[in-house]
Design an enzyme around this catalytic site. Sequence first.
Site, PDB file in Angstrom:
ATOM      1  N   LYS A  68      54.878  21.195  31.920  1.00 48.06           N
ATOM      2  CA  LYS A  68      54.716  19.765  31.676  1.00 48.06           C
ATOM      3  C   LYS A  68      55.580  18.971  32.650  1.00 48.06           C
ATOM      4  CE  LYS A  68      54.755  16.450  27.845  1.00 48.06           C
ATOM      5  NZ  LYS A  68      55.357  15.333  28.595  1.00 48.06           N
ATOM      6  N   GLY A  69      55.163  17.754  32.962  1.00 48.15           N
ATOM      7  CA  GLY A  69      55.968  16.904  33.828  1.00 48.15           C
ATOM      8  C   GLY A  69      57.339  16.622  33.234  1.00 48.15           C
ATOM      9  N   VAL A 107      60.054  18.577  33.060  1.00 46.85           N
ATOM     10  CA  VAL A 107      60.811  19.660  32.408  1.00 46.85           C
ATOM     11  C   VAL A 107      61.757  20.372  33.371  1.00 46.85           C
ATOM     12  CG1 VAL A 107      59.027  20.052  30.667  1.00 46.85           C
ATOM     13  CG2 VAL A 107      58.955  21.355  32.804  1.00 46.85           C
ATOM     14  N   GLY A 108      61.667  20.063  34.664  1.00 42.26           N
ATOM     15  CA  GLY A 108      62.538  20.706  35.637  1.00 42.26           C
ATOM     16  C   GLY A 108      61.856  21.776  36.458  1.00 42.26           C
ATOM     17  N   LYS A 109      60.554  21.581  36.752  1.00 46.01           N
ATOM     18  CA  LYS A 109      59.817  22.573  37.537  1.00 46.01           C
ATOM     19  C   LYS A 109      60.390  22.703  38.944  1.00 46.01           C
ATOM     20  CE  LYS A 109      55.854  20.551  37.214  1.00 46.01           C
ATOM     21  NZ  LYS A 109      56.266  19.389  36.426  1.00 46.01           N
ATOM     22  N   THR A 167      63.395  21.852  40.092  1.00 48.54           N
ATOM     23  CA  THR A 167      64.732  22.446  40.049  1.00 48.54           C
ATOM     24  C   THR A 167      64.644  23.957  39.889  1.00 48.54           C
ATOM     25  OG1 THR A 167      65.660  20.437  39.074  1.00 48.54           O
ATOM     26  CG2 THR A 167      66.924  22.468  38.824  1.00 48.54           C
ATOM     27  N   ASP A 177      52.485  19.702  44.420  1.00 49.09           N
ATOM     28  CA  ASP A 177      52.481  18.494  43.594  1.00 49.09           C
ATOM     29  C   ASP A 177      52.328  17.276  44.511  1.00 49.09           C
ATOM     30  OD1 ASP A 177      52.938  16.397  41.855  1.00 49.09           O
ATOM     31  OD2 ASP A 177      54.646  17.342  40.874  1.00 49.09           O
ATOM     32  N   GLU A 234      61.038  20.404  23.105  1.00 51.94           N
ATOM     33  CA  GLU A 234      60.420  19.269  22.436  1.00 51.94           C
ATOM     34  C   GLU A 234      58.989  19.630  22.098  1.00 51.94           C
ATOM     35  OE1 GLU A 234      60.752  15.769  24.845  1.00 51.94           O
ATOM     36  OE2 GLU A 234      62.949  15.779  24.847  1.00 51.94           O
ATOM     37  N   ASN A 258      64.559  24.727  29.341  1.00 58.14           N
ATOM     38  CA  ASN A 258      65.488  23.966  30.175  1.00 58.14           C
ATOM     39  C   ASN A 258      66.146  22.806  29.420  1.00 58.14           C
ATOM     40  OD1 ASN A 258      66.767  23.588  32.608  1.00 58.14           O
ATOM     41  ND2 ASN A 258      65.055  22.598  33.625  1.00 58.14           N
TER      42      ASN A 258
END
Length: 798
Positions: free
Chosen positions: A455-456, A458-460, A462, A490, A690, A717
């Site tokens: 999901k946008g 979330v720290g992809k 990183t 992306d 979440e 994360n």
Amino acid sequence: GWCGWLVREGMSSDSAAQKSGNGLSGVVQNEGLKWVFVGGKGGVGKTTTSCALAYAFSQQKRVTREASAVVGDEPIESADGATKFDTLLISTDPAHNLSDALGQKIGPDPTEVRAAPGLAAMEVEMQGAFAAAAARQDADGANASDPASSAMLEMFPPQIREMLLGQGGTRAGNGESGGSGGAFALVKQLIDVVPGIDEAMAFAVMMQRVLDMGVSRVVFDTAPTGHTLRMLAFPALMKQAVEKFQQLHERFRPMLESVSAIMGGGPNGAGGIENIERQVSAKLEQLRATVDRVVREFRDSSMTTFVAVCIAEFLSVYETERLVQQLGALEIHVSNIVLNQLLDVPSTSGSSGNGSASSQDAVALFDARMAIQRKYVEQLYELYAEDFHLTEMPLFSGEIRGEEMLSAYAAKLVTPRSSNVSASAVGLDEELLMESSLRNVVEQQSLKWIFVGGKGGVGKTTTSCALAVALHSDAVARGSDEKILIISTDPAHNLSDAFGEKISCSGGGGGEVGEDGRSQQTATKLSRFSQLYALEIDPTDMAKRMMAQLLPPELVSPEDASRIATSIPGIDEAVGFAHMMELASDLSYSKIIFDTAPTGHTLRLLEFPARLQQTLSKLDELRAGLGPMLNLVGGLGGLPPGVAGGGPGGGSAMDAVGEKIEELKVIVERVGKQMADPEQTTFVAVAIAELLSVYETERLVQQLSEVDMDVRNVVINQLMEARKESDKVPLLRTRAAMQKKYIAQLQELYPAPEFTLTRLHLLPIEVRGIARIHKFAQLCTEMPLPEPHIVAPSSSTR
């Protein structure tokens, strides 16, 4: 304060929202607005904000209606008379979250939002919406499985349709009568091979459907930035396409005359050229009128506005500025910025933080968020712990940018650590749990491709950058000279920001172009790493070249091809896969890490091999079927020179197309096999604790299995891990200080009164269900709103 808020389990604007003008009240009270788009970087709270805005619109309308009791000011009534709504909330994000946010099932048709009279919501699956719309409108026996081609056929007068369908007037090539001589199958194939045609047609159908509803306001919960901008640019592209199609009439008049002659029609008869042209022109004029209306209303600031949502972090602020600039280029009004998830923490430097009410509130916030996270971490363990490596990563006090922070993050990512969740608490045997780290990915030497997604927000990026650093460190430690490449697919690139240096964009114009038209741009060698390279795909420039190669210049000018390339939905995935095909034969890099777009668009990218194989087969059939027909028409003088069958070299051009198709088939098959081989390819899913992220991770894992891709790692994360009481406030204080820097930047970028900056604090509760949407709407708008109107659950739709 937070403590009193938690006791009340409510939200007051005094404690949770920092006054900033009138929040979004100016948007809600603007009765002239019809189209309201809510968007921004993934994970910033777009869905919550769009739900709150739509709710506020409907409640404001309710107040006005009850106060004035104007007979003509009633909401729209459903077909069964049970549901009324004047505000429509639409999700166009491939990863829909409205159902979760509103706490009820939302589908592809307008669904009444319980406890919010006058509000309906729908989740539009852009890839499937067009088929659903065609099925609803299938009164004439059209094949609902071919909505795009059916719609295209409707553009032609009856005489042409009969010729295309065959003698029976039915759709040949789809299991129906009409004989193999009918040309409908060719029309269908021609439609299906266009990248993103289903999404483009779905958008057109959706807009027409919404216009027909006659609702007062439409709120769009949009996809992340790059894909939203492409969607908003599409109406203008459609307008240009219709105009261009009308211009081609005169140019292809000889071909129409030839078709008329074949059908036995005279110049002025029912099948004559003039009558055919009149009917085609009427269809095009009807389409242009609809598109003109949409374009005109989108560009009218009194009818349309865009609400940008962001958080106080570098990547989000950067992407918001890019969004605002590009919206300006599209002539779409934007004057509201929502700054979400802010921390309200005392700035005093006392070491303990204990004793003051504000410090106690900060601790309460920390504990409340940690309790929410723990619940979802346990859910993730119940779902995946026995078959997946679950890697828990803490919330860092600072941003993960640059070599030092990335290396620290990478070290934690690949170092096994104990979980904060007790195995017995979730009914699992401790001995059966898999190691909690990504060390398994680093140590699997056979891996070639590693995809990182989720999901946008979330720290992809990183995680993918840190994993690339870990793989680089492992290669250096082994004394290997192998090269590691990280590539971003992306549209909203973040690699340059994460590594803190400029990274080249493929297709960006800075590299050389080979004889085959492919970009020869090399990846950037990262200055602080001896064997690590990075590349950001720029889909725009490469798409322009792709379109220029695919579309004959005799039919489409290079300028028009360029406009098509920059606006057509689905082009990002097509370009991303084109790069993957090139990389499949590139032996320069031992491992390639893909920093992917948010879930919905990544899944499309991964489904592309199967779709492209089908497309290539259809193209081959199309070439074989169209060749004789074009030769026939060309022999009658119906095609201009240079088009296949229309002059010297036509046949050889078709043969060249056939050779290219066969070449691509071999490459696509090789890529597809590599992606489905767990020894060569794996996917690392990134999530946060979440609900929406957990839900989307489960959907992602299920759909990855459908495309036969290995996935055995989930990174959880941004966890607020259990600490001593004295450690909690300093962590939040450091994060709050970081946020203040970006708040100042946003205030400078978007000054009043030109912009309204609405600041909202991080909440100690989840905003889910209409009761909390109601309270969040009051925070966003700083307006008193009627309490939710509790009604019995209903599945009525309009």
